[in-house]
Motif scaffolding. Sequence first.
Motif, PDB file in Angstrom:
ATOM      1  N   ASP A   1       0.824  -1.203   0.000  1.00  0.00           N
ATOM      2  CA  ASP A   1       0.000   0.000   0.000  1.00  0.00           C
ATOM      3  C   ASP A   1       0.861   1.256   0.000  1.00  0.00           C
ATOM      4  O   ASP A   1       0.555   2.230  -0.689  1.00  0.00           O
ATOM      5  CB  ASP A   1      -0.931  -0.007   1.216  1.00  0.00           C
ATOM      6  N   GLY A   2       1.942   1.219   0.768  1.00  0.00           N
ATOM      7  CA  GLY A   2       2.804   2.391   0.858  1.00  0.00           C
ATOM      8  C   GLY A   2       3.492   2.710  -0.444  1.00  0.00           C
ATOM      9  O   GLY A   2       3.633   3.883  -0.817  1.00  0.00           O
ATOM     10  N   LEU A   3       3.931   1.691  -1.179  1.00  0.00           N
ATOM     11  CA  LEU A   3       4.595   1.907  -2.460  1.00  0.00           C
ATOM     12  C   LEU A   3       3.650   2.563  -3.456  1.00  0.00           C
ATOM     13  O   LEU A   3       3.986   3.549  -4.116  1.00  0.00           O
ATOM     14  CB  LEU A   3       5.115   0.579  -3.001  1.00  0.00           C
ATOM     15  N   LEU A   4       2.442   2.041  -3.559  1.00  0.00           N
ATOM     16  CA  LEU A   4       1.483   2.591  -4.503  1.00  0.00           C
ATOM     17  C   LEU A   4       1.022   3.988  -4.089  1.00  0.00           C
ATOM     18  O   LEU A   4       0.901   4.888  -4.926  1.00  0.00           O
ATOM     19  CB  LEU A   4       0.283   1.650  -4.626  1.00  0.00           C
ATOM     20  N   ALA A   5       0.781   4.177  -2.793  1.00  0.00           N
ATOM     21  CA  ALA A   5       0.283   5.473  -2.327  1.00  0.00           C
ATOM     22  C   ALA A   5       1.302   6.585  -2.541  1.00  0.00           C
ATOM     23  O   ALA A   5       0.929   7.746  -2.741  1.00  0.00           O
ATOM     24  CB  ALA A   5      -0.083   5.381  -0.851  1.00  0.00           C
ATOM     25  N   ARG A   6       2.586   6.243  -2.504  1.00  0.00           N
ATOM     26  CA  ARG A   6       3.624   7.272  -2.651  1.00  0.00           C
ATOM     27  C   ARG A   6       4.009   7.512  -4.109  1.00  0.00           C
ATOM     28  O   ARG A   6       4.781   8.421  -4.390  1.00  0.00           O
ATOM     29  CB  ARG A   6       4.844   6.883  -1.818  1.00  0.00           C
ATOM     30  N   SER A   7       3.465   6.717  -5.026  1.00  0.00           N
ATOM     31  CA  SER A   7       3.753   6.910  -6.446  1.00  0.00           C
ATOM     32  C   SER A   7       2.828   8.004  -6.977  1.00  0.00           C
ATOM     33  O   SER A   7       1.873   7.743  -7.726  1.00  0.00           O
ATOM     34  CB  SER A   7       3.571   5.592  -7.208  1.00  0.00           C
ATOM     35  N   ASN A   8       3.117   9.236  -6.606  1.00  0.00           N
ATOM     36  CA  ASN A   8       2.197  10.341  -6.875  1.00  0.00           C
ATOM     37  C   ASN A   8       2.221  10.838  -8.311  1.00  0.00           C
ATOM     38  O   ASN A   8       1.359  11.609  -8.718  1.00  0.00           O
ATOM     39  CB  ASN A   8       2.486  11.500  -5.916  1.00  0.00           C
ATOM     40  N   ALA A   9       3.214  10.437  -9.109  1.00  0.00           N
ATOM     41  CA  ALA A   9       3.279  10.852 -10.505  1.00  0.00           C
ATOM     42  C   ALA A   9       2.869   9.733 -11.453  1.00  0.00           C
ATOM     43  O   ALA A   9       2.924   9.910 -12.669  1.00  0.00           O
ATOM     44  CB  ALA A   9       4.685  11.338 -10.854  1.00  0.00           C
ATOM     45  N   GLY A  10       2.467   8.599 -10.918  1.00  0.00           N
ATOM     46  CA  GLY A  10       1.987   7.511 -11.750  1.00  0.00           C
ATOM     47  C   GLY A  10       2.688   6.199 -11.480  1.00  0.00           C
ATOM     48  O   GLY A  10       3.678   6.138 -10.744  1.00  0.00           O
ATOM     49  N   VAL A  11       2.145   5.141 -12.087  1.00  0.00           N
ATOM     50  CA  VAL A  11       2.688   3.795 -11.928  1.00  0.00           C
ATOM     51  C   VAL A  11       2.751   3.123 -13.298  1.00  0.00           C
ATOM     52  O   VAL A  11       1.806   3.195 -14.079  1.00  0.00           O
ATOM     53  CB  VAL A  11       1.831   2.937 -10.981  1.00  0.00           C
ATOM     54  N   VAL A  12       3.875   2.487 -13.589  1.00  0.00           N
ATOM     55  CA  VAL A  12       4.042   1.695 -14.801  1.00  0.00           C
ATOM     56  C   VAL A  12       4.021   0.225 -14.403  1.00  0.00           C
ATOM     57  O   VAL A  12       4.810  -0.204 -13.553  1.00  0.00           O
ATOM     58  CB  VAL A  12       5.363   2.032 -15.519  1.00  0.00           C
ATOM     59  N   PHE A  13       3.119  -0.536 -15.022  1.00  0.00           N
ATOM     60  CA  PHE A  13       2.971  -1.955 -14.710  1.00  0.00           C
ATOM     61  C   PHE A  13       3.545  -2.780 -15.851  1.00  0.00           C
ATOM     62  O   PHE A  13       2.998  -2.799 -16.961  1.00  0.00           O
ATOM     63  CB  PHE A  13       1.498  -2.308 -14.495  1.00  0.00           C
ATOM     64  N   LEU A  14       4.649  -3.456 -15.591  1.00  0.00           N
ATOM     65  CA  LEU A  14       5.251  -4.353 -16.569  1.00  0.00           C
ATOM     66  C   LEU A  14       4.552  -5.711 -16.499  1.00  0.00           C
ATOM     67  O   LEU A  14       3.855  -6.008 -15.531  1.00  0.00           O
ATOM     68  CB  LEU A  14       6.748  -4.492 -16.281  1.00  0.00           C
ATOM     69  N   PRO A  15       4.709  -6.566 -17.511  1.00  0.00           N
ATOM     70  CA  PRO A  15       4.054  -7.873 -17.475  1.00  0.00           C
ATOM     71  C   PRO A  15       4.392  -8.644 -16.203  1.00  0.00           C
ATOM     72  O   PRO A  15       5.542  -8.703 -15.776  1.00  0.00           O
ATOM     73  CB  PRO A  15       4.606  -8.571 -18.720  1.00  0.00           C
ATOM     74  N   GLY A  16       3.365  -9.199 -15.608  1.00  0.00           N
ATOM     75  CA  GLY A  16       3.539  -9.960 -14.382  1.00  0.00           C
ATOM     76  C   GLY A  16       2.371 -10.899 -14.191  1.00  0.00           C
ATOM     77  O   GLY A  16       1.460 -10.970 -15.022  1.00  0.00           O
ATOM     78  N   ALA A  17       2.397 -11.602 -13.079  1.00  0.00           N
ATOM     79  CA  ALA A  17       1.349 -12.578 -12.794  1.00  0.00           C
ATOM     80  C   ALA A  17       0.468 -12.086 -11.648  1.00  0.00           C
ATOM     81  O   ALA A  17       0.110 -10.912 -11.600  1.00  0.00           O
ATOM     82  CB  ALA A  17       1.981 -13.931 -12.488  1.00  0.00           C
ATOM     83  N   ALA A  18       0.154 -12.963 -10.702  1.00  0.00           N
ATOM     84  CA  ALA A  18      -0.841 -12.648  -9.677  1.00  0.00           C
ATOM     85  C   ALA A  18      -0.488 -11.403  -8.872  1.00  0.00           C
ATOM     86  O   ALA A  18      -1.346 -10.558  -8.610  1.00  0.00           O
ATOM     87  CB  ALA A  18      -1.009 -13.848  -8.741  1.00  0.00           C
ATOM     88  N   GLY A  19       0.795 -11.277  -8.488  1.00  0.00           N
ATOM     89  CA  GLY A  19       1.180 -10.137  -7.663  1.00  0.00           C
ATOM     90  C   GLY A  19       0.991  -8.821  -8.388  1.00  0.00           C
ATOM     91  O   GLY A  19       0.502  -7.835  -7.804  1.00  0.00           O
ATOM     92  N   THR A  20       1.362  -8.772  -9.663  1.00  0.00           N
ATOM     93  CA  THR A  20       1.227  -7.531 -10.418  1.00  0.00           C
ATOM     94  C   THR A  20      -0.243  -7.221 -10.696  1.00  0.00           C
ATOM     95  O   THR A  20      -0.663  -6.062 -10.668  1.00  0.00           O
ATOM     96  CB  THR A  20       2.013  -7.618 -11.735  1.00  0.00           C
ATOM     97  N   VAL A  21      -1.050  -8.265 -10.969  1.00  0.00           N
ATOM     98  CA  VAL A  21      -2.491  -8.054 -11.143  1.00  0.00           C
ATOM     99  C   VAL A  21      -3.084  -7.445  -9.876  1.00  0.00           C
ATOM    100  O   VAL A  21      -3.892  -6.507  -9.931  1.00  0.00           O
ATOM    101  CB  VAL A  21      -3.190  -9.380 -11.501  1.00  0.00           C
TER     102      VAL A  21
END
Length: 371
Positions: free
Chosen positions: A281-301
Amino acid sequence: MQPTPLHASRDREIESLAEFDEVVSAGGSLAQFRVQAIDLTDRSAELLAVDTAGAVFLGCPMDPETAAKVRAAGALVFPPVPGLPFDPYRGLLYSPDELFGSLDAGYEATPDARAYAWFQRTKADGDIFASMLRAIHDDSVSDALDELLVGARVVGVMGGHAMARGTQEYEGAARLGRELARAGYTVATGGGPGAMEAANLGAYAAPFENSMLTESLQLLAKAPSFAPSVTDWARAAFDIRERWPSGGPSVGIPTWFYGHEPPNAFAEHIAKYFANATREDGLLARSNAGVVFLPGAAGTVQEIFDNATPNYYESRGEPTPMVLVNRAHWTERHPTWPLLQSLARERPMESRIALVDRIEHAPEALKRLGG
């Protein structure tokens, strides 16, 4: 990207001996300050000469007689906890050198491995003291992370640990991290191996000529994975750091919950947690300029929808940009994109999501979305 200067901090925290000396010499008072994990055994005279009413000392070694007098003067003194492989009251984030100290004796001898071993011994024993120490540690790390990122434009790069060094995918993630860093973003990852390491490597390479990253990728390919030897894998990274010192900064946010995944050595600042939920939660909440999602499986989904949920309920109409990389992966193999689109159409987040075919298109998509 440095911690907030003391004079600019509103929480009156002291996290180094230099800050302690500055405050004592300038103001002559420690009243209401919070002092974290500083060895004060040589500062007895200063402690006894200043006002410490309402001060809180968290894990600060000090002379026993001095500690008693400081308590009597109205301060709270939480002594260091003996026998731990980590400091629950730490005031600053970890560095690669700190977590991988004693690597020459093998990864098992490092503070990182010893902290994981302690976690394995205590996580299920029901000891409230151990769980309290983990909670205090993680809260201290969050506090240090927030101080570090004040004013930073943070882009999170998400991706799995299985991406091996020496692959085109790893090289692409590294070039992405480099381009984001050169564009002025602070790159933040989950701090582990694979895609996470690649993005942190790219940010580390940002100040150097382009050839540095090309050579580094070739050298790292000789130790493609942290299995079977974390020691060899980590040494290869430190060889790069020694050959090209003083690389660009970035942030890694790993967890001991997945202790079989070591942290990578290319993130200058490492916020390592015991609680994986707090870390995610902390990683996503602090990504205030956006998030890039590279190919992944369950964790990335999971991370995609963990990020989409606060965007969906964003009341000010300012969701953070989300860029998914590799159309076939997110529409066919793990068809996440159609569901994300259906959610986006219901809220003002449709203009803040994008699906791109190639990783090199991600920075421009991020910029177009307002990142």
